[in-house]
Design a protein around this motif. Structure first.
Motif, short mmCIF file in Angstrom:
data_model
loop_
_atom_site.label_atom_id
_atom_site.label_comp_id
_atom_site.label_asym_id
_atom_site.label_seq_id
_atom_site.Cartn_x
_atom_site.Cartn_y
_atom_site.Cartn_z
N LYS A 80 0.83 -1.20 0.00
CA LYS A 80 0.00 0.00 0.00
C LYS A 80 0.87 1.26 0.00
CE LYS A 80 -4.20 1.69 0.52
NZ LYS A 80 -4.96 1.85 -0.70
N GLU A 83 1.90 1.80 -3.49
CA GLU A 83 0.75 2.19 -4.29
C GLU A 83 0.37 3.65 -4.05
OE1 GLU A 83 -3.97 1.55 -4.96
OE2 GLU A 83 -3.05 1.25 -3.01
N GLU A 84 0.43 4.07 -2.80
CA GLU A 84 0.10 5.46 -2.48
C GLU A 84 1.08 6.42 -3.13
OE1 GLU A 84 0.00 5.31 1.79
OE2 GLU A 84 -2.05 4.50 1.81
N TRP A 85 2.35 6.06 -3.14
CA TRP A 85 3.35 6.91 -3.78
C TRP A 85 3.12 6.96 -5.28
CZ3 TRP A 85 7.30 6.54 -7.36
CH2 TRP A 85 8.19 7.61 -7.39
N LEU A 86 2.87 5.82 -5.89
CA LEU A 86 2.65 5.75 -7.34
C LEU A 86 1.34 6.43 -7.76
CD1 LEU A 86 3.77 2.10 -8.04
CD2 LEU A 86 4.87 4.17 -8.89
N SER A 87 0.35 6.44 -6.89
CA SER A 87 -0.96 6.99 -7.27
C SER A 87 -0.86 8.46 -7.65
CB SER A 87 -1.98 6.78 -6.16
OG SER A 87 -1.68 7.57 -5.04
N TYR A 88 0.09 9.20 -7.08
CA TYR A 88 0.28 10.60 -7.46
C TYR A 88 0.60 10.70 -8.95
CZ TYR A 88 2.53 15.07 -8.18
OH TYR A 88 2.89 16.29 -8.68
N TYR A 89 1.42 9.79 -9.45
CA TYR A 89 1.88 9.83 -10.84
C TYR A 89 0.86 9.28 -11.82
CZ TYR A 89 6.14 11.23 -8.67
OH TYR A 89 7.04 11.92 -7.92
N GLU A 90 -0.17 8.65 -11.30
CA GLU A 90 -1.23 8.11 -12.15
C GLU A 90 -1.87 9.20 -13.01
OE1 GLU A 90 -5.15 5.25 -11.63
OE2 GLU A 90 -4.29 6.24 -9.89
N GLN A 91 -1.96 10.39 -12.47
CA GLN A 91 -2.57 11.50 -13.21
C GLN A 91 -1.83 11.76 -14.53
OE1 GLN A 91 -1.90 15.43 -11.39
NE2 GLN A 91 -0.39 14.44 -10.05
N ASN A 94 -2.60 8.81 -16.96
CA ASN A 94 -4.01 8.86 -17.33
C ASN A 94 -4.26 9.94 -18.38
OD1 ASN A 94 -4.94 6.72 -15.86
ND2 ASN A 94 -5.58 7.94 -14.11
#
Length: 109
Positions: A80, A83-91, A94
């Protein structure tokens, strides 16, 4: 922050090796003994044990002694943090995927 950064560094270091990623995948389906984990690899049991130590220090696995066996299981909660760190870069990816979809939809017309 430093503790969090060190934890993240440890996780990404553990995930940087294909053998360790393969071990994580194997223990994600069910807990396994160290011998079961080592079987598919053409390396010594000592080498597999070193990989397990790296995964354990990153808190990605738990090892437990059961009789004469060591049983290893995934600690999915530790992922997790990554995942939390990577979620910032998802934008960013996307946006690119959305642009690609728009491009292909325009090509169809």
């Amino acid at each position: 922050m430093v503790n969090s950064a060190a934890k993240l560094d440890s996780i990404f270091h553990a995930l940087s090796d294909p053998t360790r990623r393969s071990i994580l995948r194997a223990v994600s389906t069910r807990e396994r003994t160290v011998g079961e984990i080592a079987r598919p690899y053409r390396v010594s049991l000592a080498a597999v044990s070193k990989h397990l130590k790296v995964l354990e220090s990153a808190n990605l696995i738990h090892r437990e002694k059961r009789g004469s066996f060591q049983v290893v299981r995934l600690n999915a909660q530790a992922l997790k943090t990554a995942e939390e760190w990577l979620s910032y870069y998802e934008q960013f990816w996307n946006r690119r995927l959305d642009a690609l979809q728009t491009y292909f939809e325009g090509e169809k017309k």
